[in-house]
Enzyme design. Structure first.
Site, PDB file in Angstrom:
ATOM      1  N   ARG A  22     -19.527  44.151  50.742  1.00  0.00           N
ATOM      2  CA  ARG A  22     -20.388  43.756  51.894  1.00  0.00           C
ATOM      3  C   ARG A  22     -19.450  43.372  53.099  1.00  0.00           C
ATOM      4  O   ARG A  22     -18.422  42.753  52.951  1.00  0.00           O
ATOM      5  CB  ARG A  22     -21.346  42.736  51.568  1.00  0.00           C
ATOM      6  CG  ARG A  22     -22.337  43.336  50.495  1.00  0.00           C
ATOM      7  CD  ARG A  22     -23.494  43.983  51.321  1.00  0.00           C
ATOM      8  NE  ARG A  22     -24.609  44.220  50.494  1.00  0.00           N
ATOM      9  CZ  ARG A  22     -24.676  45.214  49.295  1.00  0.00           C
ATOM     10  NH1 ARG A  22     -23.644  46.050  49.731  1.00  0.00           N
ATOM     11  NH2 ARG A  22     -25.662  45.712  48.861  1.00  0.00           N
ATOM     12  N   GLU A  72     -23.435  46.844  60.075  1.00  0.00           N
ATOM     13  CA  GLU A  72     -23.268  48.001  60.176  1.00  0.00           C
ATOM     14  C   GLU A  72     -24.980  48.822  60.499  1.00  0.00           C
ATOM     15  O   GLU A  72     -25.946  47.869  60.202  1.00  0.00           O
ATOM     16  CB  GLU A  72     -23.114  48.717  58.701  1.00  0.00           C
ATOM     17  CG  GLU A  72     -24.138  48.094  57.548  1.00  0.00           C
ATOM     18  CD  GLU A  72     -23.440  48.437  56.259  1.00  0.00           C
ATOM     19  OE1 GLU A  72     -22.038  48.115  56.009  1.00  0.00           O
ATOM     20  OE2 GLU A  72     -24.064  48.793  55.206  1.00  0.00           O
ATOM     21  N   HIS A 127     -21.172  53.350  54.260  1.00  0.00           N
ATOM     22  CA  HIS A 127     -21.703  52.813  53.162  1.00  0.00           C
ATOM     23  C   HIS A 127     -22.171  53.969  52.072  1.00  0.00           C
ATOM     24  O   HIS A 127     -23.347  54.132  52.073  1.00  0.00           O
ATOM     25  CB  HIS A 127     -22.701  52.019  53.635  1.00  0.00           C
ATOM     26  CG  HIS A 127     -23.256  50.914  52.531  1.00  0.00           C
ATOM     27  ND1 HIS A 127     -23.738  49.564  52.872  1.00  0.00           N
ATOM     28  CD2 HIS A 127     -23.109  51.162  51.285  1.00  0.00           C
ATOM     29  CE1 HIS A 127     -23.924  49.158  51.832  1.00  0.00           C
ATOM     30  NE2 HIS A 127     -23.587  49.929  50.732  1.00  0.00           N
TER      31      HIS A 127
HETATM   32  C1  8YV Z   1     -26.927  51.262  48.211  1.00  0.00           C
HETATM   33  C2  8YV Z   1     -25.339  49.170  47.598  1.00  0.00           C
HETATM   34  O1  8YV Z   1     -26.248  52.191  48.895  1.00  0.00           O
HETATM   35  O2  8YV Z   1     -26.252  48.755  45.621  1.00  0.00           O
HETATM   36  C3  8YV Z   1     -25.916  48.407  46.314  1.00  0.00           C
HETATM   37  O3  8YV Z   1     -25.918  47.086  46.749  1.00  0.00           O
HETATM   38  O4  8YV Z   1     -25.131  48.627  48.494  1.00  0.00           O
HETATM   39  C4  8YV Z   1     -25.633  50.678  47.476  1.00  0.00           C
HETATM   40  O5  8YV Z   1     -25.555  51.022  46.345  1.00  0.00           O
HETATM   41  C5  8YV Z   1     -27.870  50.496  49.157  1.00  0.00           C
HETATM   42  O6  8YV Z   1     -27.528  49.421  49.783  1.00  0.00           O
HETATM   43  C6  8YV Z   1     -29.255  50.696  48.570  1.00  0.00           C
HETATM   44  O7  8YV Z   1     -30.159  50.348  49.414  1.00  0.00           O
END
Ligand code: 8YV
Length: 312
Positions: free
Chosen positions: A232, A261, A279
């Site tokens: 993150r 982001e 991401h």
């Molecule tokens: C997703 C992610 O892209 O799983 C997670 O925590 O960050 C990613 O796999 C995304 O955030 C799903 O909304």
């Protein structure tokens, strides 16, 4: 028989939205003219909520859902959920663990290789026609380099396994040593950063890891070190990272996540040793399908036997 009512906070893929709406009586919160007002007026109707690691559910939204019993979340991150409030109210939450480990770990390896060997920068060099005037500058080797992993959960372990194929010695840092792991444990993050050539972040976001990677850690990683973040943006002090990359006190970075982001610091755009991704750790056809299926399977299991398959 009427279908169970489900509140969906944000849009996922068209395929997922369609399937959910075929199986349940779905209210799409994002389609309401004033989502917060809608929740205030109708929140008490909902026991079942579908959301994601991106949309989460804020404390303010949760307060408007007095009868909520479950959240089925797409993704593994739980940072946008008020976990204490959920616990206090006995609301259970499922995420989509394991099914995304491979893709996120693959991407971490890709970012290590790209930031050290400058694949995307060299590709830009070829496309711009610069090869006709001379060779691309030498870059840095990956195999055999020392890999420090921050957070040795499911994804961190998948990265460590891949690194074995690159003959990389691996050490890790997390709050407590993992008794089942044979990798070297560094209780001190600064010590790990000084030792490592690559420092890969694979820990959860949220308050406990906020700005864990600060100017001191970056300086310990040093001018030959490379930071890779597939966790993150909040884990890194982004202003310190940008200034370390600009003044050369950090060797490079491979970043899939950012604080704030989708805005990304423009100051990094011209650096060949920095790779910037939007991401996309879990963003493959195969993995996203598995994640969607797991959200649906959790919701089904909760409705039919009161049990989640992958509770937090
Ligand atoms: C997703 C992610 O892209 O799983 C997670 O925590 O960050 C990613 O796999 C995304 O955030 C799903 O909304």
């Amino acid at each position: 028989m009427s279908k169970p009512q489900v509140l969906q906070i944000g849009a996922l893929s068209e395929r997922f939205n369609r399937t959910l709406a075929e199986r349940y009586d779905v209210t799409a919160l994002w389609q309401q003219a004033d989502p917060m007002q809608f929740l205030k007026e109708h929140g008490a109707t909902f026991e079942l909520l579908v959301s994601s690691a991106r949309f989460g559910c804020s404390g303010e939204q949760l307060a408007c859902l007095p009868n909520l019993s479950v959240i089925c979340s797409f993704g593994v991150g739980c940072d946008p959920y008020p976990l204490e409030q959920l616990r206090d109210r006995g609301i259970v939450i499922s995420t989509t663990p394991d099914v995304l480990n491979d893709c996120v770990a693959d991407l971490a390896m890709g970012l290590m290789i790209d930031s050290a060997r400058q694949l995307t920068a060299a590709d830009r060099f070829v496309r711009a026609g610069h090869w006709l005037s001379g060779n691309y500058p030498l870059t840095h080797k990956v195999s055999g380099k020392k890999l420090g992993i921050v957070g040795l959960g499911r994804i961190g372990q998948a990265i460590a396994r891949r690194a074995q194929g690159f003959d990389m010695p691996v050490r890790y840092h997390k709050r407590r040593q993992d008794p089942d792991s044979s990798y070297g444990y560094a209780a001190d993050l600064l010590e790990l950063a000084s030792w490592a050539d690559f420092l890969v972040l694979a820990c959860p976001g949220g308050a406990a890891t906020h700005h864990l990677i600060d100017a001191k850690v970056l300086s310990a990683l040093g001018p030959q070190g490379i930071l890779v973040n597939i966790a993150r943006g909040s884990v890194v002090d982004q202003a310190a990272l940008v200034s370390a990359l600009l003044d050369g006190s950090l060797g490079g970075a491979g970043l899939d996540v950012f604080d704030g982001e989708p805005a990304v610091p423009q100051a990094l755009f011209g650096l060949p040793n920095v790779v910037l991704l939007p991401h996309v750790g879990s963003a493959t056809q195969e993995t996203r399908l598995s994640m969607e299926e797991l959200v649906l399977a959790n919701l089904y299991a909760f409705i039919n036997n009161g049990q989640l398959l992958t509770p937090l």
